[in-house]
Design a protein around this motif. Sequence first.
Motif, PDB file in Angstrom:
ATOM      1  N   VAL A  68      35.096  28.108 -47.217  1.00 41.85           N
ATOM      2  CA  VAL A  68      35.875  28.964 -46.179  1.00 41.85           C
ATOM      3  C   VAL A  68      35.417  29.388 -45.005  1.00 41.85           C
ATOM      4  O   VAL A  68      35.913  29.357 -43.899  1.00 41.85           O
ATOM      5  N   ASP A  69      34.156  29.948 -44.958  1.00 37.36           N
ATOM      6  CA  ASP A  69      33.599  30.452 -43.660  1.00 37.36           C
ATOM      7  C   ASP A  69      33.262  29.436 -42.839  1.00 37.36           C
ATOM      8  O   ASP A  69      33.380  29.520 -41.448  1.00 37.36           O
ATOM      9  N   ALA A  70      32.952  27.914 -43.184  1.00 33.97           N
ATOM     10  CA  ALA A  70      32.447  27.158 -42.321  1.00 33.97           C
ATOM     11  C   ALA A  70      33.611  26.773 -41.817  1.00 33.97           C
ATOM     12  O   ALA A  70      33.908  26.191 -40.336  1.00 33.97           O
ATOM     13  N   LEU A  71      34.857  26.603 -42.485  1.00 34.94           N
ATOM     14  CA  LEU A  71      36.233  25.937 -41.778  1.00 34.94           C
ATOM     15  C   LEU A  71      36.677  27.266 -41.010  1.00 34.94           C
ATOM     16  O   LEU A  71      37.337  26.806 -39.924  1.00 34.94           O
ATOM     17  N   TYR A  72      36.637  28.437 -41.347  1.00 35.81           N
ATOM     18  CA  TYR A  72      37.055  29.407 -40.258  1.00 35.81           C
ATOM     19  C   TYR A  72      36.471  29.287 -38.896  1.00 35.81           C
ATOM     20  O   TYR A  72      36.761  29.385 -37.954  1.00 35.81           O
ATOM     21  N   LYS A  73      35.013  28.874 -38.995  1.00 36.07           N
ATOM     22  CA  LYS A  73      34.209  28.729 -37.821  1.00 36.07           C
ATOM     23  C   LYS A  73      34.470  27.547 -37.174  1.00 36.07           C
ATOM     24  O   LYS A  73      34.428  27.733 -35.941  1.00 36.07           O
ATOM     25  N   SER A  74      34.856  26.552 -37.674  1.00 38.40           N
ATOM     26  CA  SER A  74      35.272  25.260 -36.974  1.00 38.40           C
ATOM     27  C   SER A  74      36.696  25.509 -36.044  1.00 38.40           C
ATOM     28  O   SER A  74      36.881  24.762 -35.186  1.00 38.40           O
ATOM     29  N   LEU A  75      37.464  26.657 -36.676  1.00 42.41           N
ATOM     30  CA  LEU A  75      38.511  26.890 -35.690  1.00 42.41           C
ATOM     31  C   LEU A  75      38.435  27.645 -34.402  1.00 42.41           C
ATOM     32  O   LEU A  75      39.157  27.908 -33.557  1.00 42.41           O
ATOM     33  N   LEU A  76      37.348  28.241 -34.290  1.00 40.83           N
ATOM     34  CA  LEU A  76      37.254  29.063 -33.235  1.00 40.83           C
ATOM     35  C   LEU A  76      36.736  28.318 -31.899  1.00 40.83           C
ATOM     36  O   LEU A  76      35.871  27.182 -31.942  1.00 40.83           O
ATOM     37  N   LYS A  77      37.394  28.464 -30.867  1.00 42.52           N
ATOM     38  CA  LYS A  77      37.305  27.920 -29.590  1.00 42.52           C
ATOM     39  C   LYS A  77      37.055  28.993 -28.474  1.00 42.52           C
ATOM     40  O   LYS A  77      37.768  29.823 -28.029  1.00 42.52           O
ATOM     41  N   ALA A  78      35.765  28.852 -27.930  1.00 43.34           N
ATOM     42  CA  ALA A  78      35.172  29.834 -27.276  1.00 43.34           C
ATOM     43  C   ALA A  78      36.088  30.292 -26.035  1.00 43.34           C
ATOM     44  O   ALA A  78      36.626  29.306 -25.314  1.00 43.34           O
ATOM     45  N   LEU A  93      45.608  26.126 -30.628  1.00 39.17           N
ATOM     46  CA  LEU A  93      44.430  25.490 -30.322  1.00 39.17           C
ATOM     47  C   LEU A  93      43.664  24.638 -31.412  1.00 39.17           C
ATOM     48  O   LEU A  93      43.081  23.470 -30.836  1.00 39.17           O
ATOM     49  N   ASP A  94      43.999  25.003 -32.775  1.00 41.87           N
ATOM     50  CA  ASP A  94      43.196  23.833 -33.696  1.00 41.87           C
ATOM     51  C   ASP A  94      44.012  24.139 -34.968  1.00 41.87           C
ATOM     52  O   ASP A  94      44.422  25.281 -35.241  1.00 41.87           O
ATOM     53  N   VAL A  95      43.986  22.987 -35.807  1.00 43.44           N
ATOM     54  CA  VAL A  95      44.434  23.101 -37.142  1.00 43.44           C
ATOM     55  C   VAL A  95      43.352  22.469 -38.014  1.00 43.44           C
ATOM     56  O   VAL A  95      42.920  21.565 -37.957  1.00 43.44           O
ATOM     57  N   CYS A  96      43.287  22.899 -39.230  1.00 51.61           N
ATOM     58  CA  CYS A  96      42.510  22.581 -40.354  1.00 51.61           C
ATOM     59  C   CYS A  96      43.185  22.491 -41.606  1.00 51.61           C
ATOM     60  O   CYS A  96      43.763  23.704 -42.047  1.00 51.61           O
ATOM     61  N   VAL A  97      43.346  21.395 -42.472  1.00 49.55           N
ATOM     62  CA  VAL A  97      43.853  21.543 -43.475  1.00 49.55           C
ATOM     63  C   VAL A  97      43.033  20.783 -44.513  1.00 49.55           C
ATOM     64  O   VAL A  97      42.483  19.479 -44.309  1.00 49.55           O
ATOM     65  N   VAL A  98      42.643  21.563 -45.667  1.00 47.13           N
ATOM     66  CA  VAL A  98      41.577  20.620 -46.694  1.00 47.13           C
ATOM     67  C   VAL A  98      42.600  20.789 -48.138  1.00 47.13           C
ATOM     68  O   VAL A  98      42.889  21.960 -48.445  1.00 47.13           O
ATOM     69  N   HIS A  99      42.562  19.741 -48.715  1.00 46.53           N
ATOM     70  CA  HIS A  99      43.229  19.861 -49.915  1.00 46.53           C
ATOM     71  C   HIS A  99      42.522  19.212 -50.993  1.00 46.53           C
ATOM     72  O   HIS A  99      42.023  17.954 -50.829  1.00 46.53           O
TER      73      HIS A  99
END
Length: 149
Positions: A11-21, A74-80
Amino acid sequence: MILVQENDFDVDALYKSLLKANKTGAVAMFVGLVRQFADDPEEDSSFELEHYPGMTEHNLQAIVNEAYSRWPLLDVCVVHRVGRLKVDDQIVFVGVSASHRAEAFQACDFIMDYLKSRAAFWKKESKGNESHWVEANIKDEKSLERWSK
């Protein structure tokens, strides 16, 4: 990013992938877990998620595209996850980043509602020596009504 996989996710890695400076003002996330569904908590219970490779990802992409068309994201991430899962395992991650919280919350909620009803996943629950395929849920279908344009 859309992933359908057997392996667990971070979850932490996925959260960080959503951050756009310098642009991200909000990240809304949902993590779904396998809950105890057997009447007796001591009873061995698990379930198996199956999918139709290619079609499932296509359905998920259509849901994400619809979210992008409704909100300035800005971004979307879906992991199932698919395969055999047991109580307390993570099943699904939906994360949305936006400049503002309202859009992030709404889009995350929208994606989960549509994922529950429109993505090509099939679930078989097992309790002890018995198993059965889970039918579509009327409550999940009702949740979609609030998103009608």
